[in-house]
Motif scaffolding. Structure first.
Motif, short mmCIF file in Angstrom:
data_model
loop_
_atom_site.label_atom_id
_atom_site.label_comp_id
_atom_site.label_asym_id
_atom_site.label_seq_id
_atom_site.Cartn_x
_atom_site.Cartn_y
_atom_site.Cartn_z
N ARG A 54 9.64 -3.90 -4.56
CA ARG A 54 10.38 -2.66 -4.29
C ARG A 54 9.64 -1.84 -3.25
N ILE A 55 10.37 -0.93 -2.62
CA ILE A 55 9.80 0.02 -1.67
C ILE A 55 10.24 1.41 -2.09
N ILE A 56 9.27 2.31 -2.29
CA ILE A 56 9.53 3.64 -2.82
C ILE A 56 9.34 4.66 -1.70
N PHE A 57 10.28 5.60 -1.59
CA PHE A 57 10.23 6.67 -0.59
C PHE A 57 10.10 8.01 -1.30
N LYS A 58 9.19 8.87 -0.80
CA LYS A 58 8.97 10.17 -1.43
C LYS A 58 8.87 11.27 -0.38
N VAL A 59 9.18 12.49 -0.81
CA VAL A 59 8.91 13.67 0.00
C VAL A 59 8.33 14.73 -0.92
N ASP A 60 7.18 15.28 -0.53
CA ASP A 60 6.50 16.31 -1.31
C ASP A 60 6.31 15.89 -2.77
N GLY A 61 6.03 14.62 -2.98
CA GLY A 61 5.77 14.11 -4.32
C GLY A 61 6.99 13.72 -5.12
N ALA A 62 8.19 14.10 -4.66
CA ALA A 62 9.42 13.76 -5.36
C ALA A 62 10.01 12.47 -4.78
N THR A 63 10.49 11.59 -5.63
CA THR A 63 11.05 10.33 -5.18
C THR A 63 12.40 10.53 -4.53
N VAL A 64 12.53 10.10 -3.28
CA VAL A 64 13.80 10.15 -2.56
C VAL A 64 14.70 9.00 -3.03
N GLY A 65 14.10 7.83 -3.18
CA GLY A 65 14.85 6.66 -3.64
C GLY A 65 13.97 5.43 -3.59
N THR A 66 14.46 4.36 -4.17
CA THR A 66 13.73 3.09 -4.23
C THR A 66 14.66 1.96 -3.81
N ILE A 67 14.20 1.13 -2.89
CA ILE A 67 14.97 -0.04 -2.46
C ILE A 67 14.45 -1.25 -3.22
N THR A 68 15.35 -1.88 -3.98
CA THR A 68 14.97 -3.01 -4.82
C THR A 68 15.79 -4.25 -4.53
N HIS B 111 -1.62 14.73 9.42
CA HIS B 111 -2.52 13.62 9.09
C HIS B 111 -1.73 12.39 8.70
N VAL B 112 -2.42 11.25 8.74
CA VAL B 112 -1.88 9.96 8.30
C VAL B 112 -2.94 9.31 7.41
N ARG B 113 -2.53 8.86 6.22
CA ARG B 113 -3.46 8.21 5.31
C ARG B 113 -2.81 6.98 4.70
N VAL B 114 -3.62 5.93 4.53
CA VAL B 114 -3.14 4.70 3.91
C VAL B 114 -4.08 4.34 2.77
N TYR B 115 -3.50 4.06 1.58
CA TYR B 115 -4.26 3.69 0.40
C TYR B 115 -3.80 2.33 -0.11
N HIS C 71 6.19 18.85 5.71
CA HIS C 71 6.44 18.17 4.44
C HIS C 71 5.57 16.93 4.38
N ASP C 72 5.32 16.47 3.15
CA ASP C 72 4.54 15.25 2.93
C ASP C 72 5.50 14.08 2.70
N TYR C 73 5.46 13.10 3.59
CA TYR C 73 6.33 11.94 3.52
C TYR C 73 5.50 10.73 3.09
N GLY D 292 0.82 -1.20 0.00
CA GLY D 292 0.00 0.00 0.00
C GLY D 292 0.85 1.25 0.00
N ARG D 293 0.16 2.37 0.04
CA ARG D 293 0.82 3.69 0.08
C ARG D 293 0.42 4.39 1.36
N ILE D 294 1.39 4.77 2.16
CA ILE D 294 1.12 5.52 3.39
C ILE D 294 1.67 6.93 3.23
N GLU D 295 0.84 7.90 3.58
CA GLU D 295 1.21 9.31 3.48
C GLU D 295 1.11 9.96 4.86
N ILE D 296 2.16 10.64 5.26
CA ILE D 296 2.18 11.34 6.55
C ILE D 296 2.67 12.77 6.32
N ARG D 297 1.86 13.73 6.71
CA ARG D 297 2.29 15.14 6.64
C ARG D 297 2.78 15.51 8.03
N ALA D 298 4.04 15.94 8.13
CA ALA D 298 4.63 16.15 9.45
C ALA D 298 5.67 17.27 9.42
#
Length: 457
Positions: A364-378, A446-450, A354-356, A261-267
């Motif tokens: 794979r696991i994808i990490f983002k901040v403010d919509g930009a990809t920080v990196g992907t672990i594959t 907020h915290v959201r999971v999709y 910021h939105d994390y 899933g996708r988890i979004e946290i604004r913090a």
């Protein structure tokens, strides 16, 4: 390859200029918050380039796939969520077996697609293309072929608007003398965890323990008998066994568990020497209150509170550097795979909200901040070590820690974190100069999971 990349780039530039010829084919567009899901009806696609903009300015949001996937569905993350009546423009360069087609589509964020415009035409290709923003169910990523819902579904949301923490449980324990070697005892206390202005605040406060004082946590949530004194007390302050120098809080929600899933946290991250935020996913089989430091878990995002801190390669790893990581066990070894991104302005991530975002897929696991990809672990071994595990959310604020400020990585003056007196040294240092704690709080909006699908990036 160089020719193909040039075609995509030229197509994107032309897209910003616009044109007025016509071509045909089919796409379906589904707008879900900041995410644009695009589905192609043409099964003969070899590669796809999509880019988006809101309004009239070109942006850097794009996705490029060399080989089309089975669902022919692709996801783009926007820098901001479209507002009602915003025009979203999608530029595309699509390569089929015999043709390269470059087009742009305009969509109203709350209505139908506007008139389609052709950017360029190749090999006299003349199929009938149209666009729509009607929702289309893209099955969510799952290990099961049955009972699969649609991707993009909101399955959990916490926005703290009711001033209650009904979904969360406080962890009450100390980590000072555990294998974690942190400086905090976590309490259920309104001074350290509270809701204000519809935001959740974790606040670090210094303690006033003195030599000979007793420490005990009668409401300790650690339930096992082994190591209970270490996590819960009682014990007396001594030179070899300092009392917790800091109080803080940890919350978790073990009922909300998910695998993919996708988890979004604004913090807003903490600012202050040795402070460390917890925005984590813990395996469902593991309790947070434990003495076992090296259990696999995922860190959605973390920023060390120190404004300035360097590693042994003299690289800055202080508050202007964002990290995401996966702790995994590979064979008999424990390993942290990390991604990182410096703040684009060079400032501390704790200066603003910021939105994390973290997206977990099977491969794979994808990490983002403010919509930009920080990196992907594959890394295959890292991903496989997490394969059978569901996770729950852990939020909180701590300080120090063997994992958070790893002595094999962080260049510490006098290496004070490794000494038995480290908690006392920490308390004395911060007490003498509390100005280093500019913002000793982790604040969560907020915290959201999709749910997600395999092609979401």
């Amino acid at each position: 390859m160089h020719i193909k990349i040039s075609i995509f780039f030229i197509g994107y530039i032309v897209g910003c200029l616009g044109a007025d010829e016509k071509e045909k084919s089919d796409i379906t567009v589904n707008i879900n918050g900041k995410y644009i899901n695009i589905t192609l009806d043409d099964p003969e696609v070899n590669s796809i380039f999509f880019s988006t903009e809101i309004g009239d300015e070109c942006t850097s949001d794009y996705t490029y796939v060399h080989s089309a996937n089975k669902s022919n569905t692709f996801s783009i993350s926007l820098e901001k969520e479209p507002k009602k009546d915003d025009i979203i423009r999608i530029f595309s360069v699509i390569e089929t077996k015999d043709h390269v087609i470059s087009k742009t589509y305009d969509f109203n964020a709350d209505g139908d697609a506007t008139k389609n415009h052709v950017i360029s035409k190749t090999n006299n290709f003349n199929a009938d293309w149209h666009g729509t923003n009607e929702p289309k169910c893209i099955l969510e990523e799952s290990d099961s072929n049955s009972n699969r819902g649609c991707s993009g579904r909101l399955i959990f949301e916490e926005n703290f608007k009711d001033n209650k923490l009904t979904n969360w449980i406080h962890a009450v324990c100390s980590r000072v003398h555990t294998n974690f070697k942190e400086f905090a005892a976590f309490l259920k206390n309104d001074n350290n965890c509270y809701i204000e202005d519809e935001k959740l605040h974790f606040k670090a406060t210094l303690t006033g323990y003195r030599l000979g004082d007793n420490f005990t946590l009668p409401d300790c949530t650690y339930t096992k008998t082994d190591n209970r004194v270490i996590l819960c007390g009682p014990y007396k302050f001594s030179i070899s066994q300092p009392l917790p120098p800091m109080h803080s809080a940890i919350l978790y929600n073990r009922k909300m568990r998910f695998k993919y899933g996708r988890i979004e946290i604004r913090a807003k991250m903490p600012i202050g020497d040795w402070l460390f935020p917890y925005l984590m996913l813990y395996p469902s089989k593991m309790e947070f209150e434990t003495n076992i430091a090296f259990e696999p878990h995922i860190r959605i995002a973390y920023v060390r509170g120190n404004p300035h801190l360097r590693d042994y390669a003299h690289q800055d790893i202080g508050g202007n550097m964002l990290f995401g990581s996966v702790f995994s066990q590979i064979g008999d070894d424990f390993h942290e795979a990390t991604v990182n991104m410096p703040h684009k302005s060079g400032s501390h991530y704790g200066d603003n909200f910021h939105d994390y975002t973290l997206i977990r897929h099977k491969d794979r696991i994808i990490f983002k901040v403010d919509g930009a990809t920080v990196g992907t672990i594959t890394d295959k071994r890292t991903i496989e070590s997490l394969e059978e595990t569901e996770y729950y959310i852990v939020l909180g604020l701590t300080a120090g820690g063997k994992l958070n400020f790893n002595e094999n990585y962080v260049n510490l003056e006098k290496n004070f974190l490794l000494t038995p007196q480290a908690p006392s040294i920490f308390l004395e240092s911060i007490s003498e100069n509390q100005s280093t704690w500019k913002h000793p709080k982790l604040v969560i909006d907020h915290v959201r999971v999709y749910t997600t699908h395999p092609d979401e990036n």
